[in-house]
Design a protein around this motif. Structure first.
Motif, PDB file in Angstrom:
ATOM      1  N   ILE A 256       0.844  -1.198   0.000  1.00 31.33           N
ATOM      2  CA  ILE A 256       0.000   0.000   0.000  1.00 31.33           C
ATOM      3  C   ILE A 256       0.879   1.248   0.000  1.00 31.33           C
ATOM      4  N   GLY A 257       1.822   1.328   0.924  1.00 29.15           N
ATOM      5  CA  GLY A 257       2.772   2.424   0.931  1.00 29.15           C
ATOM      6  C   GLY A 257       2.268   3.712   1.545  1.00 29.15           C
ATOM      7  N   CYS A 258       1.152   3.653   2.250  1.00 26.68           N
ATOM      8  CA  CYS A 258       0.607   4.854   2.870  1.00 26.68           C
ATOM      9  C   CYS A 258       1.288   5.114   4.218  1.00 26.68           C
ATOM     10  N   LEU A 259       0.904   6.188   4.870  1.00 25.95           N
ATOM     11  CA  LEU A 259       1.403   6.476   6.208  1.00 25.95           C
ATOM     12  C   LEU A 259       0.729   5.541   7.219  1.00 25.95           C
ATOM     13  N   LEU A 260       1.389   5.357   8.348  1.00 22.99           N
ATOM     14  CA  LEU A 260       0.904   4.402   9.341  1.00 22.99           C
ATOM     15  C   LEU A 260       0.644   5.087  10.670  1.00 22.99           C
ATOM     16  N   ALA A 261      -0.475   4.742  11.271  1.00 23.52           N
ATOM     17  CA  ALA A 261      -0.781   5.173  12.635  1.00 23.52           C
ATOM     18  C   ALA A 261      -1.069   3.919  13.460  1.00 23.52           C
ATOM     19  N   ARG A 292       9.730  -0.634  14.236  1.00 20.90           N
ATOM     20  CA  ARG A 292      11.121  -0.233  13.981  1.00 20.90           C
ATOM     21  C   ARG A 292      11.613  -0.765  12.637  1.00 20.90           C
ATOM     22  N   ASP A 293      11.049  -1.870  12.201  1.00 18.35           N
ATOM     23  CA  ASP A 293      11.444  -2.470  10.923  1.00 18.35           C
ATOM     24  C   ASP A 293      10.576  -1.992   9.764  1.00 18.35           C
ATOM     25  N   ARG A 302       6.929   9.843   9.548  1.00 17.52           N
ATOM     26  CA  ARG A 302       6.905   9.336  10.914  1.00 17.52           C
ATOM     27  C   ARG A 302       5.674   8.474  11.175  1.00 17.52           C
ATOM     28  N   ILE A 303       5.823   7.543  12.066  1.00 13.98           N
ATOM     29  CA  ILE A 303       4.682   6.769  12.540  1.00 13.98           C
ATOM     30  C   ILE A 303       3.943   7.609  13.575  1.00 13.98           C
ATOM     31  N   THR A 304       2.635   7.618  13.471  1.00 17.83           N
ATOM     32  CA  THR A 304       1.803   8.329  14.436  1.00 17.83           C
ATOM     33  C   THR A 304       1.343   7.350  15.516  1.00 17.83           C
ATOM     34  N   PHE A 305       1.632   7.677  16.747  1.00 17.73           N
ATOM     35  CA  PHE A 305       1.131   6.892  17.880  1.00 17.73           C
ATOM     36  C   PHE A 305      -0.116   7.594  18.418  1.00 17.73           C
ATOM     37  N   ARG A 328      11.663   5.313  21.807  1.00 12.14           N
ATOM     38  CA  ARG A 328      12.968   5.889  21.509  1.00 12.14           C
ATOM     39  C   ARG A 328      13.568   5.207  20.271  1.00 12.14           C
ATOM     40  N   GLY A 329      14.055   6.022  19.340  1.00 14.04           N
ATOM     41  CA  GLY A 329      14.651   5.497  18.117  1.00 14.04           C
ATOM     42  C   GLY A 329      13.678   5.352  16.970  1.00 14.04           C
ATOM     43  N   ILE A 330      12.382   5.562  17.201  1.00 15.50           N
ATOM     44  CA  ILE A 330      11.382   5.483  16.141  1.00 15.50           C
ATOM     45  C   ILE A 330      10.979   6.899  15.738  1.00 15.50           C
ATOM     46  N   PRO A 331      11.189   7.309  14.490  1.00 18.13           N
ATOM     47  CA  PRO A 331      10.667   8.611  14.059  1.00 18.13           C
ATOM     48  C   PRO A 331       9.157   8.625  14.247  1.00 18.13           C
ATOM     49  N   ALA A 332       8.676   9.497  15.103  1.00 14.65           N
ATOM     50  CA  ALA A 332       7.277   9.385  15.505  1.00 14.65           C
ATOM     51  C   ALA A 332       6.720  10.716  15.964  1.00 14.65           C
ATOM     52  N   LYS A 333       5.411  10.790  15.949  1.00 10.71           N
ATOM     53  CA  LYS A 333       4.700  11.835  16.668  1.00 10.71           C
ATOM     54  C   LYS A 333       3.599  11.162  17.457  1.00 10.71           C
ATOM     55  N   ILE A 334       3.161  11.806  18.527  1.00  8.18           N
ATOM     56  CA  ILE A 334       2.151  11.226  19.405  1.00  8.18           C
ATOM     57  C   ILE A 334       0.919  12.113  19.371  1.00  8.18           C
TER      58      ILE A 334
END
Length: 406
Positions: A256-261, A292-293, A302-305, A328-334
């Motif tokens: 799919i290749g979309c962004l992930l939350a 992380r993978d 970034r992954i959205t949490f 920690r270590g995951i490009p992310a926003k919350i």
């Protein structure tokens, strides 16, 4: 439903717009019953090509016919084959006998005081799902459902209090976007100046259901939505939200290749087991390992949490600090989500002071921590409030509380 019989014809490859096409005359052996017609909506280009060939379209013409039909359906929003004026009249009749262009039926449409629109849509079998459009100053987001009901039973989520009825088809998923564009009047007008403004500029798979438990249909639907010659939403404007179906996370990036939350909501397995029961199958450590993978993981994507704020359950300073250590270590926003209450809910929303204190800890650790403004609460359209009116197997408030361990 829209139809544009006066839309100017689209030029066929290598030919003049509107030129008669005589080589594709098809003899129709018998009149097809409506129930036997194939719905074009939701078919990928390859699937549509195969369906046209199977129905009698010469193979050497099928690719061109796919392109022509695709543009009529997904660029112009046409629902009537007779309006496809760059196809020969006999071929249009052939299409009308063998195929249909069907989208979900709007049962009710509610508009919130803040402009949010909630659609109750009826699909095949008489089932109903909800779709929500959220307008903002510089964009508009459509929240799309992927299942009737949900199998996850997240205890803070209204949708989780109903049983899973069935997966939506790719056509029913794509159809939600088409219905919203109908209601918003967003299909191009023939002869009007080109307008790049998009009322539906973003799509989130955050409605009813777990998208990764309906992977194939969601994937095919998003291929249709992302196609540049039709609905044309880029993959970076589409976000898929999962509660943590670990084996399908890598496939999401690849196919799919979309962004992930991720619906995270807790910082210990004990609490997440109660809030998001899928955690009992794939715990926090396994989920974070898959994230992380994630093949597309980068600072630009970034992954959205997603983290719902529940009073006295997951909103302490210790929770905030634990969350920082975990990701920690995951490009992310919350994304911090004030709990949207619903009748019989076993939780309360954290106080605004508590939410802001939680956000401040995360922000000082270097992560974006926006607090989501509740939208559409007055029409039960906010995050976690969606629930179809005709679902089966309702649970009582006592059952919900018992399953939440309260």
């Amino acid at each position: 439903m829209t139809s544009h019989p006066t839309i100017p014809p689209v030029a066929a490859p290598g030919g003049l717009a509107g030129a008669p096409i005589t080589q594709d005359v098809v003899t129709i052996p018998r009149r097809m019953e409506p129930a036997l017609r194939i719905n074009i909506v939701g078919l990928t280009r390859d699937q549509l090509r195969d369906a046209l060939i199977a129905a009698g379209t010469p193979e050497r013409q099928a690719r061109m016919r796919v392109g022509q039909i695709w543009q009529w359906v997904y660029h112009w929003g046409v629902r009537d084959f007779t309006a496809m004026t760059n196809l020969a009249k006999d071929y249009r009749a052939f299409l009308a006998e063998r195929f249909e262009i069907a989208v979900p039926e709007v049962v009710t449409r509610q508009v919130s005081e803040d402009g949010t629109r909630k659609y109750l849509l009826r699909i095949a079998g008489g089932h109903e799902v909800e779709t929500v459009y959220i307008p903002e100053d510089n964009r508009g987001t459509l929240c799309v459902s992927s299942q009737v009901g949900c199998t996850l039973t997240c205890s803070f989520c209204h949708t989780g209090t109903q049983k899973l009825v069935r997966n939506l088809t790719a056509g029913e998923i794509v159809g939600q976007l088409m219905v919203a564009r109908d209601d918003l009047g967003e299909w191009p007008e023939p002869g009007a100046p080109k307008d790049e403004t998009r009322l539906v500029s973003n799509l989130v798979l955050m409605g009813m259901g777990e998208p990764l438990y309906n992977f194939d249909n969601v994937r095919d639907a998003m291929r249709v939505v992302m196609d540049g010659e039709g609905l044309s939403l880029s993959r970076r404007r589409i976000t898929l939200s999962t509660s943590g179906v670990v084996p399908e996370i890598a496939r999401t990036a690849e196919e799919i290749g979309c962004l992930l939350a991720v619906s995270f909501h807790a910082t210990t397995d004990a609490v997440r087991d109660r809030l998001v029961p899928i955690n009992k199958r794939w715990n926090i450590d396994e989920l974070l390992g898959a994230l992380r993978d994630y093949p597309r993981l980068s600072n630009s994507e970034r992954i959205t949490f997603e983290y719902v704020m529940l009073d006295g359950v997951n909103d302490s300073d210790d929770d905030a600090r634990r969350l920082i250590r975990l990701i920690r270590g995951i490009p992310a926003k919350i994304n911090l989500i004030p709990f949207n209450e619903w009748p019989g809910a076993p939780y309360r929303r954290s106080s605004w002071d508590r939410i802001e204190a939680f956000a401040d800890i995360i922000y000082k650790a270097g992560y974006a921590s926006p607090i989501r403004t509740p939208r559409g609460e007055d029409i039960m359209a906010a995050c976690g409030q969606l629930k179809s009116a005709t679902e089966r197997g309702r649970k009582s408030a006592a059952q919900v509380a018992a399953e939440a361990g309260l």
